[in-house]
Design a protein around this motif. Sequence first.
Motif, PDB file in Angstrom:
ATOM      1  N   SER A 127       0.862  -1.372   0.110  1.00 17.98           N
ATOM      2  CA  SER A 127       0.059   0.062   0.015  1.00 17.98           C
ATOM      3  C   SER A 127       0.872   1.153   0.025  1.00 17.98           C
ATOM      4  N   VAL A 128       0.778   2.153  -0.656  1.00 14.79           N
ATOM      5  CA  VAL A 128       1.267   3.649  -0.928  1.00 14.79           C
ATOM      6  C   VAL A 128       1.000   4.285   0.595  1.00 14.79           C
TER       7      VAL A 128
ATOM      8  N   ILE B 267       0.260   2.973  -9.386  1.00 19.30           N
ATOM      9  CA  ILE B 267      -0.949   2.753  -8.418  1.00 19.30           C
ATOM     10  C   ILE B 267      -2.148   2.356  -8.648  1.00 19.30           C
TER      11      ILE B 267
ATOM     12  N   TYR C 221       1.332  -0.792  -6.532  1.00 20.36           N
ATOM     13  CA  TYR C 221       0.984  -0.288  -5.203  1.00 20.36           C
ATOM     14  C   TYR C 221      -0.657   0.022  -5.262  1.00 20.36           C
ATOM     15  N   TYR C 222      -1.160  -0.399  -3.951  1.00 18.58           N
ATOM     16  CA  TYR C 222      -2.486   0.120  -3.740  1.00 18.58           C
ATOM     17  C   TYR C 222      -2.437   1.456  -3.386  1.00 18.58           C
ATOM     18  N   GLY C 223      -3.403   2.128  -3.754  1.00 14.39           N
ATOM     19  CA  GLY C 223      -3.588   3.605  -3.439  1.00 14.39           C
ATOM     20  C   GLY C 223      -4.584   4.275  -4.581  1.00 14.39           C
TER      21      GLY C 223
ATOM     22  N   SER D 149       3.026   8.761  -3.349  1.00 15.70           N
ATOM     23  CA  SER D 149       3.452   8.136  -4.449  1.00 15.70           C
ATOM     24  C   SER D 149       4.352   9.155  -5.373  1.00 15.70           C
TER      25      SER D 149
END
Length: 621
Positions: free
Chosen positions: A399-400, A436, A454-456, A467
């Motif tokens: 996760s970001v 993301i 990445y999750y964001g 980010s």
Amino acid sequence: MAIEQGSDLLKTVVLLGAGVLAVPLFKRLGLGSVLGYLAAGLAVGPFGLAVFSESQTILHVAELGVVMFLFVIGLDTQPSRLWKLRRQIFGLGLMQVLTCATLLTTLGHLLGLSWPVAFVAAMGFVLSSTAIVMQVLDERGESSSPAGQRIVSILLMEDLSIVPLLAIVAFLAPAPADQEPVSRWVTMGVALSAILGLVAVSRWLLNPLFSLLSKVRAREVMTAAALLVVLGAALAMQWGGLSMALGAFAAGVMLSESTFRHQLEADIEPFRGLLLGLFFIGVGMSLDLPLVLQGWPKLLAGVVGYMLLKGLGVYAVARLTRCNRRDSVLRAAMMAEGGEFAFVLYATAAHAGLIEAEMNAVLNAAVILSMALSPLLLAGVRRALAALPAPPDLNGIQSVDAAAELAPSVLVIGFGRFGQIASQNLLARGIEIAIIDRDTDMIRAAAQFGFNVYYGDGTRLDVLQASGAGTARAVLVCVDDKAATTRIVELIKQSFPLTPVLARAFDRQHAIELLRHGVDYQMRETFESAMAFSLEALRQLGVEASEAAAVGEDIRRRDSERLEMQLNGEAKAALALLHGNRWAPTPLTTPQREGQALNTEAEAVIHGNAEAGPVTAPSRN
């Protein structure tokens, strides 16, 4: 206002008018066409304007719409397609149906209903509204996403469930008092014979029949044959002691692999849509409004209880199948309501004597109320989730929000089809990128191919900061959401004005909106693909490659000029740059000098004198 018996034409006009007025209004309000039909039926029925006093007459005719609907579902239920989606349909979908059925049947029995009635009442809520859920998925562009495909598979399982449910209702129904008791085994034997006969006819007779009719090239005969197949299969099943809808579904499945499948579906569609709408109008007419108003506190409490318990079941199944919390809550809110097939199930149960007319009215009212509450529930859940931080339990997904600040050369927001292609050139040149996305299923799928996603949520400023949007050499906004794209561009240009932003635009209006927010470059998602498509069409028509390329450059120049003029508010003037079907005479080459009049008539024409006579058009040779 009562209408005399003889005015059947006036009744028909009123019926159609009510549907035509109500459905667009309800769709505009975001409530869906089904609720529009139900409201129209309520308005003209015995508990509204009383234009119609007998709703059952319309329901008997409109049940053919349900029959045709199940035939179309059968056509879509290709065995090969079911086999490909077998894990999601018969795994995830069946798990949700069984879980919710158990919970809701138990609740109904605790509320005082007998087990058979509790089961029928529960199953009406278990079968979610396909129309409402698919509308939500289509509006958000999530129908083809992994999460959306799971929901579609569950809906397909629920649609398929109506077939065995109708058979179960026929099995549970008490035998009529004036009829000699018949062994259940005999009933099952007759039904099985009807099914086997239908299979034999579908396999060895229908394809040769349609092949023969296709050679006649008479469209009306093909349509008549399609109706004959549907109604004949329905009649065969009715004679076998099963429901007409079951027969139509079986016929559709048998023809799902046929070469005439699409032709059959096209022929049936107009009748299906009209009669199905008529069925929902009939259900609205049959809604006993005084009965509902008399016990509305209990009804509302029951609806809320059933929706909450079903939502809990949907959430539990989603979590057990490794769906993250946010998506699980959204799925639960999206599928908590009852669906269109509840009216079919309740009407069949009432006709078979399994439930009383009063109970049928209450159950119909409960499903209608749940469908009306569904958009409000979903909007509230989305608003609550939007105010929460990103979910901490991403099952191993980076996760970001939790990671240290990234420092990429290029930040790519959104890793769908567009983002995946856009990132290829950058990766090929060895440019460091950070990607993301907020779709966890997409992130997992990308990880299998070696991408570091990445999750964001790119619409949040803190996520953009983490980010590395402030230090990136460029930001590529590739999300499949107009509003989200605009929001991201707006945030970046306000907070990091020196960072170049390249954005994916949905259409021309969206491109203009992005330009006004200061985007450095925008590309309409279908513009270049459509240009390449049309230029290849020119080449196929014999146009030289160089000439086709020149035409393409001219179109791009005109489009750029149009966009600039529209951006400056010169929308009408920009239309002159658009090629259309209107022909305007123009010279093939630019004249090297101004034309000179050789006589008085020519001089009058050049200067626009209205009294000049007709002039012969110049030759193109």
